[in-house]
Design an enzyme around this catalytic site. Structure first.
Site, mmCIF file in Angstrom:
data_model
loop_
_atom_site.group_PDB
_atom_site.id
_atom_site.type_symbol
_atom_site.label_atom_id
_atom_site.label_comp_id
_atom_site.label_asym_id
_atom_site.label_seq_id
_atom_site.Cartn_x
_atom_site.Cartn_y
_atom_site.Cartn_z
ATOM 1 N N LYS A 1 0.825 -1.209 0.000
ATOM 2 C CA LYS A 1 0.000 0.000 0.000
ATOM 3 C C LYS A 1 0.862 1.262 0.000
ATOM 4 O O LYS A 1 0.364 2.354 -0.284
ATOM 5 C CB LYS A 1 -0.975 0.015 1.176
ATOM 6 C CG LYS A 1 -0.340 0.149 2.540
ATOM 7 C CD LYS A 1 -1.419 0.224 3.619
ATOM 8 C CE LYS A 1 -0.804 0.405 4.996
ATOM 9 N NZ LYS A 1 -1.825 0.530 6.047
ATOM 10 N N ASP A 2 2.169 1.142 0.329
ATOM 11 C CA ASP A 2 3.085 2.286 0.296
ATOM 12 C C ASP A 2 3.666 2.528 -1.094
ATOM 13 O O ASP A 2 4.349 3.532 -1.309
ATOM 14 C CB ASP A 2 4.251 2.076 1.271
ATOM 15 C CG ASP A 2 3.820 2.135 2.725
ATOM 16 O OD1 ASP A 2 2.761 2.720 2.998
ATOM 17 O OD2 ASP A 2 4.550 1.593 3.575
ATOM 18 N N ARG B 1 -8.407 8.135 4.148
ATOM 19 C CA ARG B 1 -9.393 7.092 3.844
ATOM 20 C C ARG B 1 -10.092 6.642 5.122
ATOM 21 O O ARG B 1 -11.321 6.504 5.168
ATOM 22 C CB ARG B 1 -8.679 5.908 3.176
ATOM 23 C CG ARG B 1 -9.544 4.654 3.009
ATOM 24 C CD ARG B 1 -8.706 3.476 2.545
ATOM 25 N NE ARG B 1 -7.676 3.126 3.511
ATOM 26 C CZ ARG B 1 -7.879 2.370 4.585
ATOM 27 N NH1 ARG B 1 -9.079 1.874 4.824
ATOM 28 N NH2 ARG B 1 -6.887 2.085 5.416
ATOM 29 N N ARG B 2 -9.301 6.418 6.176
ATOM 30 C CA ARG B 2 -9.899 5.992 7.445
ATOM 31 C C ARG B 2 -10.696 7.119 8.088
ATOM 32 O O ARG B 2 -11.754 6.889 8.670
ATOM 33 C CB ARG B 2 -8.801 5.505 8.395
ATOM 34 C CG ARG B 2 -8.176 4.175 7.967
ATOM 35 C CD ARG B 2 -6.998 3.798 8.835
ATOM 36 N NE ARG B 2 -6.430 2.503 8.455
ATOM 37 C CZ ARG B 2 -5.148 2.192 8.579
ATOM 38 N NH1 ARG B 2 -4.294 3.076 9.076
ATOM 39 N NH2 ARG B 2 -4.711 1.006 8.219
ATOM 40 N N ARG C 1 0.888 10.372 13.582
ATOM 41 C CA ARG C 1 1.932 9.707 12.806
ATOM 42 C C ARG C 1 2.734 8.831 13.739
ATOM 43 O O ARG C 1 2.539 8.836 14.941
ATOM 44 C CB ARG C 1 2.842 10.752 12.138
ATOM 45 C CG ARG C 1 2.182 11.422 10.952
ATOM 46 C CD ARG C 1 2.967 11.371 9.645
ATOM 47 N NE ARG C 1 3.832 10.252 9.455
ATOM 48 C CZ ARG C 1 5.069 10.354 8.971
ATOM 49 N NH1 ARG C 1 5.582 11.521 8.684
ATOM 50 N NH2 ARG C 1 5.789 9.288 8.771
ATOM 51 N N ARG D 1 1.758 4.783 18.035
ATOM 52 C CA ARG D 1 0.328 5.092 17.957
ATOM 53 C C ARG D 1 -0.458 4.408 19.077
ATOM 54 O O ARG D 1 -1.360 4.999 19.666
ATOM 55 C CB ARG D 1 -0.220 4.687 16.581
ATOM 56 C CG ARG D 1 0.446 5.447 15.439
ATOM 57 C CD ARG D 1 -0.195 5.139 14.110
ATOM 58 N NE ARG D 1 0.578 5.706 13.012
ATOM 59 C CZ ARG D 1 0.092 6.012 11.814
ATOM 60 N NH1 ARG D 1 -1.180 5.816 11.551
ATOM 61 N NH2 ARG D 1 0.875 6.508 10.875
ATOM 62 N N CYS E 1 -2.288 8.832 -1.647
ATOM 63 C CA CYS E 1 -2.528 8.622 -0.223
ATOM 64 C C CYS E 1 -3.355 9.738 0.398
ATOM 65 O O CYS E 1 -3.916 9.571 1.476
ATOM 66 C CB CYS E 1 -1.202 8.502 0.514
ATOM 67 S SG CYS E 1 -0.282 10.047 0.574
#
Length: 301
Positions: A78-79, A124-125, A142, A148, A235
Site C-alpha cells: 500500500k506504500d 481514507r480511514r 503519525r 500510535r 494517499c
C-alpha cells in the site's frame, strides 16, 4: 553469495522483511542479509500528503537498488506508488495477509464515548470513520504502530485505527478491540500485501524471487491498484478498494468518501483474474461517471 535485502528500519518493516527472507531461503537455499535503510517518511514528522505521498517510504530503497547497494527490497504494497519505476520491477507479491483495518482501544467503535478522539494518519480511514459515526473527533497522528498504540494508553486519544496485518506481524493483536469488515471500512488498495522489488536487468534475481509470487494475490492487488491509478488518486485521497476471490472470479469493490463522511460513491465489478487491470479500470471509470473526482477534490482541497 548472500543476497542483500533492503528494508525500512521499523519493527514492522524488519519483521515482514525477515518473513520474506526466510521464505526465500527455504525455497531456494539462498542466504539473505537484511540491510536497514532510513527513508524520508521515517524521519519527517509531516503528514504523507505534505511530503508528496506514498513514495516517501520507498524512494530511498529504490535508490539503493539502482546503485547496487542492495539486491532487492521489501515494501508494504500500500506504500508503493501506482506508477512504474524506471529500471525496477515488481518481482513478487507474496500471499496476502488479512487486509482489514482494526480499532485499537478499550471498546468497539459503537461503544466509545460521544465525541471520542480516534487517531489515524489516513484520509481514507478519517472519511469512513466519520461515515460510521459523525460525532467522532478524528485526529491526525503519525509514527509506528507502537507509538500510535502508546497514544491510547497515555490517554492522548481514545482509540486508533491500524492495519490488522501489521499488528499481527509484530504480535500486538491483544490491542485490537474491533476488526472492521470491508462493508464497514474498505481497506487501502494493496493493504495486507507485500511488494518485492529488484532491478529490471537482474534476470537471475527476477527468476529467483518469482518463487515467492502468489498469483491470486497479485491479480487482486493489481485490480485494486489499477482502480487507484485510474482515479488518479494517492494517499491524500479517501479511496478504499478490495478485491475478493470466489470460484476463480474476482469481485472488486471501490469507495470514495467525502472527508466529512456525508457522501460516498461505492460500486462493485466482477471479472476474470486474467482481466484484473481492465476490472480496476472499468470500475474507476464508473466511479468517475458518478462524480468520484469531484468528491475527491472536495476531500483534498
Amino acid at each position: 553469495m548472500t543476497l542483500k535485502l533492503g528494508t525500512r528500519r521499523s519493527l514492522m518493516a524488519m519483521t515482514q522483511s525477515g518473513l520474506v527472507a526466510d521464505a526465500l531461503t527455504a525455497r531456494t537455499g539462498r542466504a539473505v542479509e537484511l540491510v536497514g535503510v532510513t527513508t524520508e517518511g521515517d524521519v519527517s514528522k509531516a503528514h504523507l500528503a505534505q511530503m508528496g505521498g506514498t513514495g516517501v517510504f520507498v524512494n530511498r530503497l529504490r535508490e539503493r537498488l539502482l546503485s547496487g547497494e542492495i539486491d532487492f527490497a521489501v515494501h508494504s504494497l500500500k506504500d508503493l506508488p501506482t506508477g512504474p519505476a524506471e529500471g525496477i520491477v515488481l518481482a513478487a507479491v507474496p500471499a496476502r495477509d488479512d487486509p482489514r483495518d482494526a480499532l485499537c482501544g478499550p471498546a468497539k467503535l459503537a461503544d466509545l464515548r460521544p465525541g471520542a478522539r480516534v487517531g489515524t494518519g489516513s484520509p481514507r480511514r478519517v472519511a469512513q470513520l466519520r461515515a460510521i459515526r459523525h460525532d467522532l473527533d478524528v485526529v491526525p497522528i503519525r509514527g509506528n504502530a507502537d507509538t500510535r498504540l502508546r497514544k491510547v494508553t497515555d490517554g492522548e486519544v481514545d482509540a486508533v485505527v491500524l492495519a490488522y496485518a501489521g499488528l499481527n506481524r509484530i504480535g500486538r493483536l491483544e490491542a485490537v478491540s474491533e476488526i472492521f469488515e470491508p462493508d464497514q471500512m474498505l481497506p487501502a488498495p494493496g493493504q495486507g500485501a507485500l511488494a518485492v522489488e529488484c532491478r529490471a536487468d537482474r534476470d537471475d534475481l527476477i527468476e529467483l524471487l518469482a518463487t515467492l509470487d502468489h498469483a491470486p494475490t497479485r491479480a487482486a492487488v493489481t485490480a485494486e491498484r489499477t482502480l487507484l491509478a485510474t482515479l488518479e488518486a494517492g494517499c491524500s485521497a479517501p479511496v478504499g478498494a478490495y478485491a475478493a476471490w470466489e470460484e476463480q472470479i474476482v469481485h472488486l469493490t471501490g469507495v470514495v468518501v467525502g472527508y466529512d463522511g456525508e457522501r460516498q460513491i461505492r460500486l462493485s465489478e466482477s471479472g476474470s483474474p486474467d482481466d484484473s487491470e481492465r476490472l480496476g479500470r472499468d470500475l474507476a471509470v464508473r466511479m468517475l461517471a458518478e462524480g468520484a473526482d469531484q468528491l475527491m477534490g472536495e476531500s483534498t482541497s
